[in-house]
Motif scaffolding. Structure first.
Motif, short mmCIF file in Angstrom:
data_model
loop_
_atom_site.label_atom_id
_atom_site.label_comp_id
_atom_site.label_asym_id
_atom_site.label_seq_id
_atom_site.Cartn_x
_atom_site.Cartn_y
_atom_site.Cartn_z
N ASP A 187 76.50 41.19 40.66
CA ASP A 187 75.83 42.48 40.73
C ASP A 187 74.36 42.31 41.11
O ASP A 187 73.79 43.16 41.81
CB ASP A 187 75.96 43.25 39.42
N GLU B 161 79.58 50.18 39.69
CA GLU B 161 80.04 49.60 38.44
C GLU B 161 81.55 49.44 38.47
O GLU B 161 82.27 50.36 38.85
CB GLU B 161 79.64 50.48 37.25
N THR C 186 79.13 55.39 32.03
CA THR C 186 79.12 54.66 33.30
C THR C 186 78.39 55.46 34.37
O THR C 186 77.57 54.92 35.12
CB THR C 186 80.55 54.36 33.76
N VAL D 234 75.09 54.06 36.34
CA VAL D 234 75.08 53.89 37.80
C VAL D 234 74.03 54.79 38.43
O VAL D 234 73.36 54.40 39.40
CB VAL D 234 76.48 54.16 38.38
#
Length: 332
Positions: A113, A180, A191, A195
């Protein structure tokens, strides 16, 4: 136009095929910086026992090349890297072993990431982002032999599938800028918030678009506080007293500001551009997200982010070559 391996092999021009492979591979790497791998301790040699000779930049180039060529999985990648032109184009002094390829993908998951973030910065530095962000989730279908995947429901396709999910924020010419990996396509609100914050850390847009799944107070207030206008269709859910609005932002602005007014026609016109995120999802699936050949969550997550990285690399490469950055193909 790009030339397929099957066409060239049918014509008996195997040397020409490898020349095309080398040309496209070198084009992928010509304008990008990979020295950031030196920042990651995970690729350092082991302190005791066997030295883990990863060659991170070379192996990352190798995976970019293979994913661009629709080659996935440890064994297929290792086989591709036995081709002299390919491993030389990727910077190796000899073909890597299967164990080296496997270890690299496993360790890459810890930092992939961050690698993605570095490539987003390179896309941003070239002006490939615009002032409208879009957020959406997509399915990531796994092999039946993956023990970590699960049965999930895709409400868009109205069907069940076996695999994972991925939440993506995109902008510009199909450019993913935040993402994600999730257990299913229907991601939790936590989430979406995470993000969204990651996307805002790249640059501040004017608009952020999402479907009705993002009709939450926290998501709207986060964006409005940051000076961004969120547009998501209002979903009355189970309320007995639904609001007379089309988008949640109409109510939030009315409650928080007496000076700002948004015309519904402008909101409609802007929201109509949300479909671009679906084209981004399709572009990333062309780069590997739609052909998950990994087994286990670690390799699956690494492959998802590698697909996102390939999309960024192709976009930057096309931009640098004067071609359309929105294309998923590099012409030679």
């Amino acid at each position: 136009m790009s030339t397929s391996a099957s066409t060239l092999q049918e014509e008996g021009s195997i040397d020409e095929f490898f020349n095309v492979v080398a040309t496209e591979t070198l084009a992928l790497f010509e304008h990008l910086e990979f020295d950031f791998f030196s920042e990651f301790d995970v690729f350092a040699p082991a302190r005791r026992g066997r030295t883990r000779d990863h060659h991170p930049p070379e192996l990352f180039r190798a995976f970019l090349h293979c994913y661009y060529k629709d080659i996935y999985g440890i064994r297929p990648v290792t086989r591709e890297l036995q081709n002299t032109v390919v491993w030389l184009s990727c910077g190796f002094d000899r073909p890597p072993s299967r164990d080296a390829v496997d270890r690299f993908l496993t360790d890459l998951e810890h930092v992939v990431d961050e690698v993605f973030d570095h490539l987003v910065e390179q896309a941003a530095a070239r002006g490939l982002l615009d002032m409208t962000y879009r957020i959406d989730s997509t399915d990531v279908r796994a092999m039946p032999s993956d023990p970590d995947a699960s049965k999930n429901y895709d409400p868009t396709a109205e069907e069940y599938y076996y695999g994972y999910g991925c939440t993506i924020v995109s902008t510009g010419a199909k450019i993913p800028i935040a993402a994600e990996f999730t257990e299913s396509k229907q991601a939790a609100e936590e989430t979406a918030m995470r993000v969204t914050r990651d996307a805002l850390a790249v640059a501040q847009p004017i608009w952020m678009l999402g479907d009705s799944a993002y009709d939450t107070l926290d998501w709207h207030d986060l964006l409005l506080t940051a000076g961004v206008v969120p547009i998501a269709p209002y979903n009355p859910r189970n309320t007995d007293d639904p609001l007379n609005i089309k988008y949640r932002v109409e109510d939030r602005i009315e409650k928080h500001s007496d000076e700002i007014q948004l015309k519904q026609s402008i909101l409609d016109e802007t929201y109509n551009r949300r479909s671009q995120v679906e084209r981004t999802n399709d572009a990333v699936k062309d780069c590997g997200l739609g052909t998950l050949r990994a087994r286990g969550r670690v390799h699956a997550r690494a492959q998802v982010f590698l697909a996102l990285c390939v999309r960024l690399v192709v976009a930057v490469t096309n931009y640098e070559r004067g071609d359309n950055p929105g294309s998923t193909v590099i012409t030679v």
